[in-house]
Write an enzyme that holds these catalytic residues in place. Structure first.
Site, mmCIF file in Angstrom:
data_model
loop_
_atom_site.group_PDB
_atom_site.id
_atom_site.type_symbol
_atom_site.label_atom_id
_atom_site.label_comp_id
_atom_site.label_asym_id
_atom_site.label_seq_id
_atom_site.Cartn_x
_atom_site.Cartn_y
_atom_site.Cartn_z
ATOM 1 N N ARG A 1 16.300 -0.346 -4.798
ATOM 2 C CA ARG A 1 15.951 -0.893 -3.471
ATOM 3 C C ARG A 1 16.935 -1.989 -3.076
ATOM 4 N NH1 ARG A 1 9.755 -1.834 -2.343
ATOM 5 N NH2 ARG A 1 10.579 -1.854 -0.229
ATOM 6 N N GLN B 1 5.842 -8.237 6.410
ATOM 7 C CA GLN B 1 5.447 -7.575 5.159
ATOM 8 C C GLN B 1 6.674 -6.962 4.491
ATOM 9 O OE1 GLN B 1 1.419 -5.330 5.840
ATOM 10 N NE2 GLN B 1 2.516 -5.379 7.777
ATOM 11 N N ASN B 2 7.808 -7.007 5.196
ATOM 12 C CA ASN B 2 9.015 -6.375 4.665
ATOM 13 C C ASN B 2 9.717 -7.315 3.696
ATOM 14 O OD1 ASN B 2 8.309 -4.402 6.428
ATOM 15 N ND2 ASN B 2 9.836 -4.916 7.975
ATOM 16 N N VAL B 3 10.258 -6.744 2.653
ATOM 17 C CA VAL B 3 10.918 -7.554 1.623
ATOM 18 C C VAL B 3 12.434 -7.398 1.702
ATOM 19 C CG1 VAL B 3 8.904 -7.417 0.090
ATOM 20 C CG2 VAL B 3 10.719 -5.706 -0.133
ATOM 21 N N ASP B 4 12.917 -6.627 2.685
ATOM 22 C CA ASP B 4 14.332 -6.211 2.694
ATOM 23 C C ASP B 4 15.316 -7.285 3.163
ATOM 24 O OD1 ASP B 4 13.965 -6.183 5.519
ATOM 25 O OD2 ASP B 4 13.442 -4.059 5.483
ATOM 26 N N HIS C 1 4.901 -10.633 1.637
ATOM 27 C CA HIS C 1 4.889 -9.724 0.480
ATOM 28 C C HIS C 1 6.056 -9.972 -0.466
ATOM 29 C CE1 HIS C 1 1.998 -6.591 2.488
ATOM 30 N NE2 HIS C 1 1.420 -7.717 2.173
ATOM 31 N N CYS D 1 10.929 -15.953 -13.134
ATOM 32 C CA CYS D 1 10.524 -15.795 -14.534
ATOM 33 C C CYS D 1 9.004 -15.710 -14.574
ATOM 34 C CB CYS D 1 11.021 -16.994 -15.334
ATOM 35 S SG CYS D 1 10.294 -17.102 -16.970
ATOM 36 N N THR E 1 3.584 -1.408 11.756
ATOM 37 C CA THR E 1 2.743 -1.513 10.553
ATOM 38 C C THR E 1 1.493 -0.665 10.747
ATOM 39 O OG1 THR E 1 1.490 -2.999 9.106
ATOM 40 C CG2 THR E 1 1.743 -3.716 11.387
ATOM 41 N N SER E 2 1.094 0.033 9.681
ATOM 42 C CA SER E 2 -0.022 0.963 9.817
ATOM 43 C C SER E 2 -1.375 0.263 9.684
ATOM 44 C CB SER E 2 0.093 2.080 8.773
ATOM 45 O OG SER E 2 0.107 1.515 7.479
HETATM 46 P P1 OAD Z 1 3.607 1.747 6.497
HETATM 47 O O1 OAD Z 1 4.622 2.707 5.920
HETATM 48 O O2 OAD Z 1 2.188 1.867 6.062
HETATM 49 O O3 OAD Z 1 3.572 1.889 8.085
HETATM 50 C C1 OAD Z 1 4.753 1.889 8.845
HETATM 51 C C2 OAD Z 1 4.361 2.023 10.307
HETATM 52 O O4 OAD Z 1 5.567 1.967 11.061
HETATM 53 C C3 OAD Z 1 3.656 3.324 10.672
HETATM 54 O O5 OAD Z 1 2.518 3.027 11.484
HETATM 55 C C4 OAD Z 1 4.720 4.087 11.462
HETATM 56 O O6 OAD Z 1 4.140 4.894 12.505
HETATM 57 C C5 OAD Z 1 5.524 2.959 12.066
HETATM 58 N N1 OAD Z 1 6.934 3.259 12.413
HETATM 59 C C6 OAD Z 1 7.814 4.058 11.779
HETATM 60 N N2 OAD Z 1 9.016 4.014 12.374
HETATM 61 C C7 OAD Z 1 8.904 3.157 13.415
HETATM 62 C C8 OAD Z 1 9.802 2.654 14.409
HETATM 63 N N3 OAD Z 1 11.072 3.026 14.466
HETATM 64 N N4 OAD Z 1 9.325 1.752 15.313
HETATM 65 C C9 OAD Z 1 8.023 1.351 15.269
HETATM 66 N N5 OAD Z 1 7.136 1.788 14.365
HETATM 67 C C10 OAD Z 1 7.564 2.661 13.438
HETATM 68 O O7 OAD Z 1 4.183 0.294 6.253
HETATM 69 P P2 OAD Z 1 3.495 -1.120 6.326
HETATM 70 O O8 OAD Z 1 2.390 -1.153 7.313
HETATM 71 O O9 OAD Z 1 4.578 -2.115 6.417
HETATM 72 O O10 OAD Z 1 3.027 -3.789 0.602
HETATM 73 O O11 OAD Z 1 2.873 -1.208 4.884
HETATM 74 C C11 OAD Z 1 2.231 -2.402 4.549
HETATM 75 C C12 OAD Z 1 2.407 -2.662 3.103
HETATM 76 O O12 OAD Z 1 1.980 -1.505 2.379
HETATM 77 C C13 OAD Z 1 3.829 -2.855 2.631
HETATM 78 O O13 OAD Z 1 4.304 -4.148 2.872
HETATM 79 C C14 OAD Z 1 3.671 -2.618 1.162
HETATM 80 C C15 OAD Z 1 2.688 -1.473 1.147
HETATM 81 O O14 OAD Z 1 1.708 -1.587 0.260
HETATM 82 C C16 OAD Z 1 3.445 -4.254 -0.553
HETATM 83 O O15 OAD Z 1 4.409 -3.818 -1.129
HETATM 84 C C17 OAD Z 1 2.622 -5.400 -1.050
#
Ligand code: OAD
Length: 241
Positions: A64, A96-99, A114, A122, A187-188
């Site tokens: 990653r 929530q993004n770590v990038d 996150h 450590c 975010t979903s």
């Molecule tokens: P998800 O993968 O669950 O959701 C990503 C969302 O982005 C979805 O609703 C997609 O429809 C939407 N999407 C995709 N491409 C897009 C674009 N170009 N423009 C706008 N929306 C778009 O990711 P997160 O909600 O970030 O946690 O997931 C939350 C957390 O779940 C992450 O941070 C991670 C995971 O568990 C940890 O690692 C602690």
């Protein structure tokens, strides 16, 4: 497009998820089916996973790191940074993004709830430090205490978020009251406590916007406005930047 009305007293809280980085080429978490090399991501990104097989966990995060180093911020990240330039401390970004792409786009008033891919800590000393190295061959040991294992500075499944981060977000919401404009972007809404920020924003009388290319219906139902589209295309217009 319907646009938010931002007045001189408005305060803006932005929550971003994996969708914001999708146009940069970073795969979304659920877009890859939650699987990595046939394993559930929860098995790799968890304290249990690290205890069972730390070398594999470091391989996952090393890949990653390599992936994130090759990509660049997109117009969605840049629009958020430009809105911060306009609003200053009336804006807070919780990602929530770590990038690291928000920081590379120029965002400063930002909380990485996150964790951060380019930080390591450590297990014993617990002090995070900047680290862009990859560890494919062996689990690294702390150069300070010489005994603790180093681990990615990531909030894994089953781990608590930093309470100071949550307090900062709560305080921002409370201080804004009904002048709050909350945006959840890409975010979903499946992972708490981030998925609950919209409810806190509504409780204080804030206005809530969801921007997502394919919004989850249950999550979308909790927002006043839902904008369907790619964040890189939508945000520059929505924010007028
Ligand atoms: P998800 O993968 O669950 O959701 C990503 C969302 O982005 C979805 O609703 C997609 O429809 C939407 N999407 C995709 N491409 C897009 C674009 N170009 N423009 C706008 N929306 C778009 O990711 P997160 O909600 O970030 O946690 O997931 C939350 C957390 O779940 C992450 O941070 C991670 C995971 O568990 C940890 O690692 C602690």
């Amino acid at each position: 497009m319907n646009r938010p009305q931002l007045g001189p007293a408005s305060k803006v809280l932005i929550l971003t998820g994996a969708g914001v980085s999708a146009e940069s080429g970073v795969p979304t978490f659920r877009g890859i089916g939650g699987l990595w090399e046939g394993r559930r991501v929860e098995e790799v990104a968890s304290p249990e996973g690290f205890d069972a097989d730390a070398k594999t966990v470091w391989r996952f995060y090393s890949l990653r790191r390599e992936g994130a180093a090759k990509v660049a911020p997109n117009p969605g990240h840049l629009a958020i940074a430009k809105l911060e330039e306009k609003l200053g401390d009336r804006l807070l970004l919780a990602t929530q993004n770590v990038d690291g792409l928000h920081a590379r786009a120029g965002s400063k008033r930002m909380i990485c709830i996150h964790g951060e891919l380019f930080k390591t800590r450590c297990e014993q000393c617990n002090v995070p430090f900047d680290d862009d190295k990859t560890y494919f061959d062996a689990v690294p040991i702390c150069p300070e205490c010489k005994t603790g294992r180093l681990r990615p500075h990531i909030v894994w499944f089953g781990e608590m978020l930093n309470p100071a981060h949550l307090t900062q977000i709560d305080d921002f919401i409370e201080s804004a009251g009904n002048e709050l404009v909350f945006f959840a972007i890409g975010t979903s809404g499946q992972v708490y406590p981030a998925a609950g920020f919209v409810d806190a924003a509504r409780r204080v009388g804030g206005t809530c916007w969801l921007v997502d290319v394919d919004p989850s219906p249950d999550y979308a139902a909790r927002f006043d406005h839902v904008v369907r589209g790619k964040s890189g295309e939508v945000l520059p217009h929505l924010f007028g930047v």
